[in-house]
Design an enzyme around this catalytic site. Structure first.
Site, short mmCIF file in Angstrom:
data_model
loop_
_atom_site.label_atom_id
_atom_site.label_comp_id
_atom_site.label_asym_id
_atom_site.label_seq_id
_atom_site.Cartn_x
_atom_site.Cartn_y
_atom_site.Cartn_z
N CYS A 137 0.83 -1.20 0.00
CA CYS A 137 0.00 0.00 0.00
C CYS A 137 0.86 1.25 0.00
CB CYS A 137 -0.94 -0.01 1.21
SG CYS A 137 -1.96 1.48 1.30
N CYS A 140 -0.39 4.09 2.18
CA CYS A 140 -0.14 3.88 3.62
C CYS A 140 1.34 4.08 3.95
CB CYS A 140 -0.51 2.46 4.05
SG CYS A 140 -2.02 1.84 3.35
N ASP A 141 2.22 3.52 3.14
CA ASP A 141 3.63 3.40 3.54
C ASP A 141 4.61 4.21 2.70
OD1 ASP A 141 2.84 1.61 5.53
OD2 ASP A 141 2.92 -0.09 4.16
#
Ligand code: NAP
Length: 313
Positions: A137, A140-141
């Site tokens: 992701c 997200c990261d």
């Protein structure tokens, strides 16, 4: 056969969607029963730092935020059941559900929040460096890889979307694709191909993730056309080879799209079966964020509460 244990509302899944549905349903006095599913807490429990969930300006660990979701649902008397549903009959009223230990449940309304799982390459080294370089992701990261060299594996829309997102943050982005042709839509291809930070390695697969105590440091790559093996320096690898919605047991019973995601009426959580509501990643292949999952979980509880009230159940 013993009579099923009956509940007014059952929620399947304990990620942000399921637990938010539980908070809203419990506060509406529906006494919801939530069945955890295969991955209690959902996909956030396998991530580390979550920095994009509003309300946590310093960030929060994925497992911790899910523990907080759960505590909030418990506070309003949600009943939790461990385990997963292995079969269901949504043609009968009330709906019939069976758990892996053969326990038999029934309910008037059902909220499905079973989520989706990222597909992985299946390498031991991929597991070893999970969250220490490996992610599925970028939203997200990606932030943790600012100004670094990263790789994205895959040739579909998700891979190019991840690559374009990462190109705004990282020094270089290398898309590694097993064929010489992309599966992604033409518009995404055009965008990625003209982005100066993105390069493509065609006909290439990942043989091994290389790393040390600090985490991932590179990839051993295999060119399928020439047979050559090269090592590339990357501190991150984003695996974008697709997601699998956890909707197998609803096949034949609910309308699903061609990729297996549950179809819902636009702007609501109503599925093709009255009284069954779907939220979170099981019905969302576009946004796939904890905050959007939580939002649709809230919608599902409100839809279910109104649906039950209209029928005076
Ligand atoms: P996808 O279209 O199935 O693409 C998966 C990609 O990963 C393919 O290029 C495939 O290679 C590759 N792949 C699969 N297994 C692999 C393996 N074991 N090793 C290496 N490579 C592997 O999945 P997706 O990109 O997640 O998209 C899913 C659906 O969502 C699609 O319909 C897509 O259009 C849609 N989507 C739309 C948007 C958007 O419109 N913005 C964004 C994301 C997704 P091959 O090509 O060789 O099979």
């Amino acid at each position: 056969m013993s009579a099923p244990t009956h509940h007014r509302l059952i929620i399947l899944g304990s990620g942000p969607a399921g637990l938010t549905a539980a908070i809203y349903a419990a506060r509406a006095n529906l006494k919801p029963v939530l069945i955890h599913g295969i991955q209690p807490g959902g996909q956030l429990t396998i991530t580390t730092e979550v920095e994009n969930y509003p309300g946590f300006p310093e960030g929060i660990q994925g497992p911790k935020v899910m523990e907080l979701f759960k505590q909030q649902a418990e506070r309003f008397d949600t009943q939790f059941i461990e385990g997963e549903i292995v079969s269901c009959d949504l043609r009968k009223r009330p709906f019939q559900l069976r758990m892996e230990d053969s326990a038999h449940l029934s309910c008037n309304a059902l909220i499905i929040a079973t989520g989706a799982s990222a597909k992985w390459l299946g390498l031991d080294s991929e597991q070893k460096f999970m969250n220490r370089g490996i992610s599925a992701c970028a939203t997200c990261d990606g932030f943790f890889f600012r100004n670094q060299d990263v790789a994205v594996v895959g040739g579909g829309d998700t891979a190019l979307e991840e690559a374009l997102y990462l190109a705004n943050l990282c020094r270089t982005v290398t898309v590694i694709h097993r064929r010489g042709e992309l599966r992604a839509s033409k518009i995404m291809q055009a965008r990625a191909l003209k982005n100066e930070k993105i390069t493509f390695l065609w006909h290439t697969t990942v043989d091994e993730v290389l790393g040390d105590d600090s985490g991932m440091i590179g990839l051993r790559l295999h060119n399928l056309q020439t047979g050559s093996i090269i090592e590339g320096k990357f501190t991150g690898m984003f695996v974008a080879i697709g997601h699998q919605p956890n909707t197998g047991i609803f096949k034949e019973q609910l309308a699903l799209n061609e990729n297996g995601y549950i179809s819902v009426e636009a702007g609501s959580t109503f599925t093709s079966v009255e009284g069954v509501f779907a939220c979170g990643d099981a019905q969302d292949f576009v946004y796939r964020q904890a905050v959007t999952a939580a939002g649709t979980g809230c919608m599902a509880a409100i839809d279910a509460e109104r649906w039950l009230a209209e029928r005076e159940i």
